[in-house]
Design a protein around this motif. Structure first.
Motif, short mmCIF file in Angstrom:
data_model
loop_
_atom_site.label_atom_id
_atom_site.label_comp_id
_atom_site.label_asym_id
_atom_site.label_seq_id
_atom_site.Cartn_x
_atom_site.Cartn_y
_atom_site.Cartn_z
N GLU A 122 0.83 -1.20 0.00
CA GLU A 122 0.00 0.00 0.00
C GLU A 122 0.87 1.26 0.00
OE1 GLU A 122 -2.40 -0.73 3.42
OE2 GLU A 122 -3.90 -1.91 2.30
N SER A 123 1.99 1.20 0.70
CA SER A 123 2.92 2.32 0.70
C SER A 123 3.50 2.53 -0.71
CB SER A 123 4.06 2.06 1.69
OG SER A 123 5.09 3.01 1.56
N LEU A 124 3.79 1.43 -1.40
CA LEU A 124 4.31 1.53 -2.77
C LEU A 124 3.24 2.05 -3.73
CD1 LEU A 124 6.35 -1.79 -2.95
CD2 LEU A 124 7.28 0.51 -3.26
N GLU A 125 1.99 1.69 -3.46
CA GLU A 125 0.90 2.22 -4.29
C GLU A 125 0.83 3.74 -4.17
OE1 GLU A 125 -3.08 0.01 -4.77
OE2 GLU A 125 -2.35 -0.63 -2.80
N GLU A 126 0.97 4.20 -2.94
CA GLU A 126 0.85 5.64 -2.68
C GLU A 126 2.05 6.40 -3.24
OE1 GLU A 126 0.34 8.68 1.13
OE2 GLU A 126 0.12 6.52 1.40
N HIS A 127 3.23 5.83 -3.03
CA HIS A 127 4.46 6.48 -3.54
C HIS A 127 5.46 5.39 -3.87
CE1 HIS A 127 7.76 9.20 -4.13
NE2 HIS A 127 8.45 8.63 -3.16
N ASN A 128 5.65 5.14 -5.16
CA ASN A 128 6.54 4.07 -5.59
C ASN A 128 7.99 4.45 -5.28
OD1 ASN A 128 8.05 2.10 -6.90
ND2 ASN A 128 6.66 1.98 -8.65
N TRP A 129 8.50 3.92 -4.16
CA TRP A 129 9.82 4.31 -3.68
C TRP A 129 10.90 3.28 -4.05
CZ3 TRP A 129 10.63 0.12 -0.73
CH2 TRP A 129 9.54 -0.42 0.00
N LEU A 130 10.58 2.33 -4.92
CA LEU A 130 11.57 1.29 -5.23
C LEU A 130 12.88 1.88 -5.76
CD1 LEU A 130 9.38 -1.52 -6.85
CD2 LEU A 130 10.52 -1.56 -4.61
N ALA A 131 12.77 2.85 -6.68
CA ALA A 131 13.99 3.44 -7.24
C ALA A 131 14.80 4.19 -6.19
CB ALA A 131 13.64 4.37 -8.40
N ASN A 132 14.14 4.63 -5.11
CA ASN A 132 14.85 5.34 -4.04
C ASN A 132 15.86 4.44 -3.33
OD1 ASN A 132 13.26 7.48 -4.69
ND2 ASN A 132 11.97 7.38 -2.86
N LEU A 133 15.70 3.12 -3.47
CA LEU A 133 16.66 2.19 -2.87
C LEU A 133 18.02 2.29 -3.53
CD1 LEU A 133 14.28 -0.89 -2.49
CD2 LEU A 133 15.03 0.68 -0.68
N GLY A 134 18.08 3.03 -4.65
CA GLY A 134 19.34 3.28 -5.31
C GLY A 134 19.96 4.61 -4.92
N GLN A 135 19.48 5.19 -3.83
CA GLN A 135 20.03 6.44 -3.30
C GLN A 135 20.47 6.20 -1.86
OE1 GLN A 135 17.02 9.45 -3.69
NE2 GLN A 135 16.68 9.03 -5.86
N ILE A 136 21.48 6.93 -1.42
CA ILE A 136 22.00 6.71 -0.07
C ILE A 136 20.92 6.96 0.99
CG2 ILE A 136 23.61 7.58 1.69
CD1 ILE A 136 25.72 7.84 -0.43
N ASN A 137 20.11 7.99 0.81
CA ASN A 137 19.06 8.24 1.79
C ASN A 137 18.01 7.13 1.77
OD1 ASN A 137 17.92 8.99 -0.67
ND2 ASN A 137 16.73 10.65 0.22
N GLY A 138 17.81 6.49 0.61
CA GLY A 138 16.90 5.37 0.54
C GLY A 138 17.44 4.16 1.27
N VAL A 139 18.75 3.95 1.16
CA VAL A 139 19.40 2.87 1.91
C VAL A 139 19.27 3.12 3.40
CG1 VAL A 139 21.60 1.73 2.39
CG2 VAL A 139 21.00 2.35 0.03
N GLU A 140 19.51 4.36 3.80
CA GLU A 140 19.41 4.70 5.23
C GLU A 140 18.00 4.47 5.75
OE1 GLU A 140 20.48 8.39 8.28
OE2 GLU A 140 21.02 8.50 6.15
N LYS A 141 17.01 4.87 4.98
CA LYS A 141 15.61 4.67 5.40
C LYS A 141 15.31 3.18 5.54
CE LYS A 141 13.59 8.91 3.48
NZ LYS A 141 12.67 9.45 2.44
N ALA A 142 15.81 2.38 4.62
CA ALA A 142 15.58 0.93 4.69
C ALA A 142 16.20 0.34 5.95
CB ALA A 142 16.14 0.26 3.44
N ILE A 143 17.41 0.78 6.29
CA ILE A 143 18.06 0.28 7.51
C ILE A 143 17.29 0.72 8.74
CG2 ILE A 143 20.15 0.36 8.92
CD1 ILE A 143 21.76 0.69 6.32
N HIS A 144 16.86 1.97 8.76
CA HIS A 144 16.09 2.46 9.92
C HIS A 144 14.77 1.72 10.05
CE1 HIS A 144 18.54 5.60 11.61
NE2 HIS A 144 18.72 6.17 10.44
N SER A 145 14.17 1.33 8.94
CA SER A 145 12.94 0.56 9.00
C SER A 145 13.17 -0.77 9.71
CB SER A 145 12.41 0.31 7.58
OG SER A 145 11.25 -0.50 7.60
N ILE A 146 14.30 -1.43 9.41
CA ILE A 146 14.64 -2.68 10.09
C ILE A 146 14.92 -2.41 11.56
CG2 ILE A 146 16.34 -4.54 10.22
CD1 ILE A 146 16.72 -4.23 7.19
#
Length: 202
Positions: A122-146
């Motif tokens: 549902e989060s991806l539906e609202e804002h497709n953030w998959l490509a953001n995983l190729g940015q340093i801030n996207g990596v940081e957000k993914a780690i913080h989510s864990i």
């Protein structure tokens, strides 16, 4: 491998988008529909292969602040980062189109997934953030989510503190590992195809 790589593998193997993410979510495998189970099983095999690959072993022993035993978690996310950087090496499909197809595929199976995966879709539906995983801030957000949902998550903070260096350390392991992983996946799918098409007499 993290979400993005598993979705890439789902696309290459024409297996369930959602099924290929289920390995990171609590499920009872025996209760999954066949298509979801196939994706779940492929995810398990991919994770084992990646964990045992020499490039992963080399990454985990590199000098850094973060504890060695947790480096594999960060490696998975960094591998997604490098897959996006080298996307044209592994796919002829435009990155934006792939991300769109992946989300559309996930949405189709959303109601058959566990609650946490459903919320992610549902989060991806609202804002497709998959490509953001190729940015340093996207990596940081993914780690913080864990870190937020895992009781040992605080151990990942050291990796965040030197994140640019950790991501750089993951580049060569990714380039060594990912082609081998795609070959491994292709071999597994051939084995599955042979088994599926065998008759009892054979």
């Amino acid at each position: 491998m993290n979400y993005f790589a598993h979705l890439h593998i789902a696309s290459l193997t024409k297996t369930s988008w959602a099924g290929n993410l289920l390995g990171d979510f609590p499920v009872v495998a025996s209760q999954l529909d066949d298509d979801l189970y196939q994706g779940w099983r492929l995810h398990q095999m991919v994770d084992v292969m990646v964990d045992e690959h020499p490039a992963s072993l080399a990454f985990r022993v590199m000098p850094r602040l973060g504890r060695r035993r947790f480096a594999g978690i960060v490696q998975d996310i960094a591998m997604d980062y490098w897959l996006i950087q080298y996307w044209s090496k592994f796919s002829d499909e435009p990155l934006a189109l792939f991300c769109q197809r992946a989300v559309e595929g996930l949405v189709k199976d959303k109601r058959r997934t566990p609650e946490r995966l459903m919320r992610m879709i549902e989060s991806l539906e609202e804002h497709n953030w998959l490509a953001n995983l190729g940015q340093i801030n996207g990596v940081e957000k993914a780690i913080h989510s864990i870190m937020r949902r895992w009781r040992h998550g605080h151990h990942l903070q050291s990796f965040v503190e030197e994140l640019p260096e950790v991501i750089e350390q993951a580049e060569q392991p990714f380039l060594l590992l990912y082609p081998d992983l795609l070959d491994f996946v292709a071999q597994q799918m051939k084995k599955t195809e042979v088994i599926t098409h065998m008759t009892p007499a054979e």
